[in-house]
Scaffold this active site. Structure first.
Site, mmCIF file in Angstrom:
data_model
loop_
_atom_site.group_PDB
_atom_site.id
_atom_site.type_symbol
_atom_site.label_atom_id
_atom_site.label_comp_id
_atom_site.label_asym_id
_atom_site.label_seq_id
_atom_site.Cartn_x
_atom_site.Cartn_y
_atom_site.Cartn_z
ATOM 1 N N ARG A 127 -1.867 25.924 -25.584
ATOM 2 C CA ARG A 127 -2.093 24.729 -26.413
ATOM 3 C C ARG A 127 -1.229 24.702 -27.667
ATOM 4 N NH1 ARG A 127 -7.511 25.726 -25.254
ATOM 5 N NH2 ARG A 127 -8.273 24.464 -23.518
ATOM 6 N N LYS A 149 9.990 15.109 -30.609
ATOM 7 C CA LYS A 149 9.714 14.499 -29.303
ATOM 8 C C LYS A 149 10.187 15.462 -28.221
ATOM 9 C CE LYS A 149 10.775 10.117 -28.327
ATOM 10 N NZ LYS A 149 11.415 8.766 -28.482
ATOM 11 N N GLU A 191 25.606 8.699 -31.309
ATOM 12 C CA GLU A 191 24.330 8.754 -32.041
ATOM 13 C C GLU A 191 24.576 8.931 -33.542
ATOM 14 O OE1 GLU A 191 21.540 8.142 -30.351
ATOM 15 O OE2 GLU A 191 21.775 8.929 -28.311
ATOM 16 N N LYS A 232 17.781 10.884 -39.551
ATOM 17 C CA LYS A 232 16.700 10.912 -38.567
ATOM 18 C C LYS A 232 15.428 11.474 -39.196
ATOM 19 C CE LYS A 232 15.094 11.688 -33.973
ATOM 20 N NZ LYS A 232 15.353 11.992 -32.569
ATOM 21 N N GLU A 242 5.941 7.703 -33.661
ATOM 22 C CA GLU A 242 6.640 6.549 -33.097
ATOM 23 C C GLU A 242 5.753 5.333 -32.901
ATOM 24 O OE1 GLU A 242 8.593 7.357 -29.340
ATOM 25 O OE2 GLU A 242 10.365 6.350 -30.051
ATOM 26 N N ARG A 246 10.024 4.069 -36.390
ATOM 27 C CA ARG A 246 10.844 4.968 -35.597
ATOM 28 C C ARG A 246 11.568 4.212 -34.491
ATOM 29 N NH1 ARG A 246 9.059 11.144 -34.273
ATOM 30 N NH2 ARG A 246 10.780 11.693 -32.919
ATOM 31 N N ASN A 250 16.033 3.320 -31.744
ATOM 32 C CA ASN A 250 16.401 2.839 -30.415
ATOM 33 C C ASN A 250 17.530 1.815 -30.450
ATOM 34 O OD1 ASN A 250 14.586 4.410 -28.947
ATOM 35 N ND2 ASN A 250 12.912 3.053 -29.519
ATOM 36 N N HIS A 253 19.609 1.352 -27.466
ATOM 37 C CA HIS A 253 18.985 2.101 -26.383
ATOM 38 C C HIS A 253 18.322 1.238 -25.322
ATOM 39 C CE1 HIS A 253 19.978 5.554 -28.779
ATOM 40 N NE2 HIS A 253 19.463 6.374 -27.875
ATOM 41 N N HIS A 257 19.622 2.201 -21.919
ATOM 42 C CA HIS A 257 18.771 2.734 -20.850
ATOM 43 C C HIS A 257 18.893 1.908 -19.582
ATOM 44 C CE1 HIS A 257 16.061 4.871 -23.980
ATOM 45 N NE2 HIS A 257 16.973 5.688 -23.513
ATOM 46 N N HIS A 272 24.520 9.508 -21.467
ATOM 47 C CA HIS A 272 23.619 8.783 -22.371
ATOM 48 C C HIS A 272 24.345 8.170 -23.569
ATOM 49 C CE1 HIS A 272 19.969 7.831 -24.592
ATOM 50 N NE2 HIS A 272 20.452 8.510 -25.611
HETATM 51 N N1 LIG Z 1 13.795 14.482 -27.903
HETATM 52 C C1 LIG Z 1 14.506 13.509 -28.387
HETATM 53 O O1 LIG Z 1 14.175 12.941 -29.436
HETATM 54 C C2 LIG Z 1 15.747 13.080 -27.661
HETATM 55 C C3 LIG Z 1 16.649 12.223 -28.277
HETATM 56 C C4 LIG Z 1 17.804 11.915 -27.585
HETATM 57 C C5 LIG Z 1 18.045 12.428 -26.333
HETATM 58 N N2 LIG Z 1 17.143 13.246 -25.762
HETATM 59 C C6 LIG Z 1 17.394 13.840 -24.453
HETATM 60 O O2 LIG Z 1 18.488 14.729 -24.557
HETATM 61 C C7 LIG Z 1 19.102 14.835 -23.284
HETATM 62 C C8 LIG Z 1 20.571 14.713 -23.445
HETATM 63 O O3 LIG Z 1 21.004 15.766 -24.298
HETATM 64 P P1 LIG Z 1 22.438 16.403 -24.100
HETATM 65 O O4 LIG Z 1 23.449 15.335 -24.106
HETATM 66 O O5 LIG Z 1 22.558 17.528 -25.061
HETATM 67 O O6 LIG Z 1 22.336 16.912 -22.594
HETATM 68 P P2 LIG Z 1 22.421 18.350 -21.928
HETATM 69 O O7 LIG Z 1 21.422 19.267 -22.479
HETATM 70 O O8 LIG Z 1 22.408 18.113 -20.471
HETATM 71 O O9 LIG Z 1 23.867 18.854 -22.375
HETATM 72 C C9 LIG Z 1 24.993 18.183 -21.881
HETATM 73 C C10 LIG Z 1 25.915 19.144 -21.128
HETATM 74 O O10 LIG Z 1 26.604 19.940 -22.086
HETATM 75 C C11 LIG Z 1 26.467 21.309 -21.768
HETATM 76 N N3 LIG Z 1 26.492 21.993 -23.052
HETATM 77 C C12 LIG Z 1 25.578 21.899 -24.046
HETATM 78 N N4 LIG Z 1 26.001 22.600 -25.101
HETATM 79 C C13 LIG Z 1 27.197 23.142 -24.784
HETATM 80 C C14 LIG Z 1 28.129 23.959 -25.469
HETATM 81 N N5 LIG Z 1 27.934 24.317 -26.748
HETATM 82 N N6 LIG Z 1 29.225 24.351 -24.810
HETATM 83 C C15 LIG Z 1 29.450 23.951 -23.526
HETATM 84 N N7 LIG Z 1 28.626 23.173 -22.846
HETATM 85 C C16 LIG Z 1 27.494 22.771 -23.469
HETATM 86 C C17 LIG Z 1 25.213 21.424 -20.997
HETATM 87 O O11 LIG Z 1 25.219 22.551 -20.153
HETATM 88 C C18 LIG Z 1 25.189 20.114 -20.215
HETATM 89 O O12 LIG Z 1 25.926 20.272 -19.044
HETATM 90 C C19 LIG Z 1 18.503 13.753 -22.414
HETATM 91 O O13 LIG Z 1 17.606 14.337 -21.508
HETATM 92 C C20 LIG Z 1 17.760 12.859 -23.391
HETATM 93 O O14 LIG Z 1 16.629 12.231 -22.821
HETATM 94 C C21 LIG Z 1 16.009 13.578 -26.410
HETATM 95 ZN ZN LIG Z 2 19.981 8.368 -27.687
#
Ligand SMILES: NC(=O)c1ccc[n+]([C@@H]2O[C@H](COP(=O)([O-])OP(=O)(O)OC[C@H]3O[C@@H](n4cnc5c(N)ncnc54)[C@H](O)[C@@H]3O)[C@@H](O)[C@H]2O)c1
Ligand SMILES: [Zn+2]
Ligand SMILES: NC(=O)c1ccc[n+]([C@@H]2O[C@H](COP(=O)([O-])OP(=O)(O)OC[C@H]3O[C@@H](n4cnc5c(N)ncnc54)[C@H](O)[C@@H]3O)[C@@H](O)[C@H]2O)c1
Ligand SMILES: [Zn+2]
Lengths: 374, 374
Positions: A127, A149, A191, A232, A242, A246, A250, A253, A257, A272
């Site tokens: 938990r 999040k 972003e 942020k 949210e 917040r 978006n 987005h 999306h 993305h």
């Molecule tokens: N929680 C939130 O508030 C929030 C906000 C925005 C996005 N997200 C989520 O984040 C995700 C996207 O994040 P992302 O773009 O980091 O995706 P990801 O984690 O898939 O990373 C993108 C790619 O880069 C590679 N990578 C990451 N760091 C690296 C590094 N230093 N060197 C080499 N390769 C590296 C990873 O292996 C992956 O293949 C989505 O699932 C999205 O829904 C969450």
């Molecule tokens: Zn985003």
């Protein structure tokens, strides 16, 4: 070895759940010291993906060991499909198998996928365990690691299952971005631009002047990440769960999306941040059409995204499927739809975005018709 | 039709997460009105188990319908094994399939199993939906539905995965307990007695005088449930996330869980409340042995449990496996163990329980040796 400068610190103000984001070079190597200070006597499970682990896990584990933090490593496949119930169960099981207690830490070393998944696991194992983010993608450093999040995807949609679970500490090492693919860096940059476009026109202007330096690394990169985290953090502090403002985050987005959904999240076609870039350009042009924003401001937003190598038009996405009907359908399914009315983030100019809660579906439809015909 | 008296209301004070527990006869039939008042315009998914649904779901669905609340029903198998990841995924999927939004409600109609599982699902679907408890077992009415602890079991132990997710409303209909098996009623009664033994000696005395009336139903039953909810609500309000005083609620539970674990949660041998009854008797006798509590008080606690038809000795559990080693092993695995030291709830007399954080394992071992030899 050169002296590592003191990291920049950004406080996320959430009362008893407040925490610091440290930003700067070399933070993976000094992670042990920072984590031990925030969580004395904690043990750790480091969760990473194969790509990131191969590049950075050894240094992190060595840093933890030298600070006396006993740590195990769990490596998962890279990619969005890792944000699933199956992998969630695997992370939770490993946490329990390591007999970690509530005061111990789950440490996410990776991009947003690893951060979202392991933050969720940390939020539900016993938990709620301690959680530390070591974001390694630009997107994760400026966006997903800030705000608590967490979550996974469901067959019924992205990010539909999760919890709000704030980390105890975020360590954004700007050096690790050197190994990130150029395309992923650009996507994360969308972003960064977003924060300027929402409500920080001065920051947007600074980005216009410093884009090249941010991409090269060094002090400008640290400052861009820090300013984004500050932006942020301010929004999150005002609306942790949210329910209100917040939603501004978006910007770009809802359209973004829909585009990602049409390509079925195929990263070969669209990642993305690219969807967000096109979405932000669309949001500006839509605002122009609605008489809210000047064409000059929309053009300026678009020009900066293009200069960063980001797409700004639907037609730039390879492959087809982008009909008005398909897009409207996805927009209606978006989880930001509240009781039937369409919610969009619109804007009155650079840094003047706002939440519009009853946008007429027909206005969106007309606008998309024009975009796709152009 | 007789007039239904106004329900008793107990407030759980948790700042923005505060809510009311309504207790009384006929609350299933008036549930629609109460839910509509607490959550205007919400739709609902009712989650229940096959046994409870067959007896009470029709009335609840009719009540929701007559209040204009659109509702679907999901029925799961009864029993502790339903608290699993598989069923969690099924509940979450159904919530999403019904396109419920954050303001809509998951309504748990059942005992602690249904409440814990569907509360967890409500806590993670869309990162937190509204949640309403309609507890149908005595245990659920006086214990599991109050306080926001939700969760499932893992192969590595009971209740190891979950979230704190407070309901928006709890409706404890004391009439539905009429269909509950006598043995389940007695088991729930052990938790009622617990509140008296922790810190309410007057309530314990009242229970001694009113036990038969509580078992028969009517005003005494309503009062017993309400007093129990008040007692738990007070503890929960002081320690929402179980970091401190909430541990008192574990009186009898460290021993009880060890017993349940030895019989592998086989309800034919031992149900939770029976384990708690034996555990509370053990905690009192252990406290006597440590010179903390008078033999007279321990005897009085034990006599009341026996009068209610509850077991108070390990030897009353059918079957074997109760060696000191097996029990000590389970006690050490208990999640209430903090960094090696054994934590027990001990007592200085009726209504004078306290949290003892470093009980010597050898003292427990010696005590269990004596108990098993007796
Ligand atoms: N929680 C939130 O508030 C929030 C906000 C925005 C996005 N997200 C989520 O984040 C995700 C996207 O994040 P992302 O773009 O980091 O995706 P990801 O984690 O898939 O990373 C993108 C790619 O880069 C590679 N990578 C990451 N760091 C690296 C590094 N230093 N060197 C080499 N390769 C590296 C990873 O292996 C992956 O293949 C989505 O699932 C999205 O829904 C969450
Ligand atoms: Zn985003
Ligand atoms: N969340 C908490 O704070 C908390 C506290 C204590 C216990 N619990 C959990 O609660 C669970 C035990 O609760 P429980 O004893 O209610 O178990 P349960 O939900 O399995 O119910 C016991 C049995 O009674 C049946 N039943 C329930 N209401 C009935 C009714 N009105 N008429 C006929 N049959 C009925 C059920 O079908 C079941 O077979 C355990 O999983 C335990 O971990 C949680
Ligand atoms: Zn109990």
């Amino acid at each position: 070895m050169t002296e590592t400068p003191e990291p920049v610190s950004v406080r996320v103000d959430l009362g008893p759940r407040s925490y610091d984001i440290l930003i700067g070079p070399g933070l993976v190597a000094s992670a042990g010291r920072h984590i031990a200070a925030a969580l004395p006597r904690a043990r750790a499970l480091v969760v990473s993906d194969e790509t990131v682990a191969a590049l950075h896990a050894d240094r992190l584990l060595a840093a933890l060991e030298s600070a006396g933090i006993g740590a195990a490593l769990l490596t998962l496949p890279p990619g969005e499909t890792t944000k699933s119930f199956d992998h969630l169960i695997a992370v939770v099981d490993r946490i329990l198998a390591e007999r970690l207690e509530r005061g111990d830490a789950v440490v996410a070393l990776g991009g947003g996928v690893i951060g979202d998944l392991s933050g969720f696991a940390a939020g539900i194992a016993r938990r709620g365990m301690q959680f530390v983010q070591v974001p390694t993608s630009l997107l994760a450093q400026v966006d997903s690691s800030v705000g608590g999040k967490t979550g996974i995807n469901s067959a019924r949609g992205k990010n539909l299952v999760g919890v709000f679970h704030q980390p105890a500490l975020v360590l954004a090492d700007t050096d690790v971005l050197d190994t990130l693919a150029e395309r992923e860096f650009r996507a994360g940059y969308a972003e960064v631009v977003k924060y300027g476009l929402i409500d920080r026109p001065d920051f947007f202007e600074w980005l216009e002047a410093n884009r090249a330096a941010i991409f090269s690394g060094g002090a400008a990169r640290v400052e861009a990440v820090a300013a984004s985290c500050r932006a942020k953090a301010a929004v999150v502090a005002g609306d942790e769960r949210e329910d209100g403002d917040r939603a501004l985050l978006n910007l770009g987005h809802t359209f973004g999306h829909a585009l990602e959904s049409v390509v079925r999240y195929d990263p070969a076609r669209l990642v993305h941040g690219e969807g967000v870039a096109i979405g932000m350009a669309l949001a500006h042009r839509f605002s122009v059409r609605l008489g809210l924003c000047s064409g000059q401001d929309a053009g300026r937003a678009e020009a900066h995204l293009r200069a960063a190598g980001l797409p700004t038009r639907i037609q730039e996405i390879p492959g087809d499927g982008f009909t008005v009907d398909a897009l409207m359908d996805k927009i209606a399914q978006d989880k930001k739809v509240s009781r039937g009315a369409l919610t969009f983030i619109l804007t009155r100019g650079i840094g003047r975005a706002y939440v519009a809660r009853d946008v007429a579906p027909d206005a969106v439809r007309d606008f998309l018709n024009q975009e796709l015909a152009a």
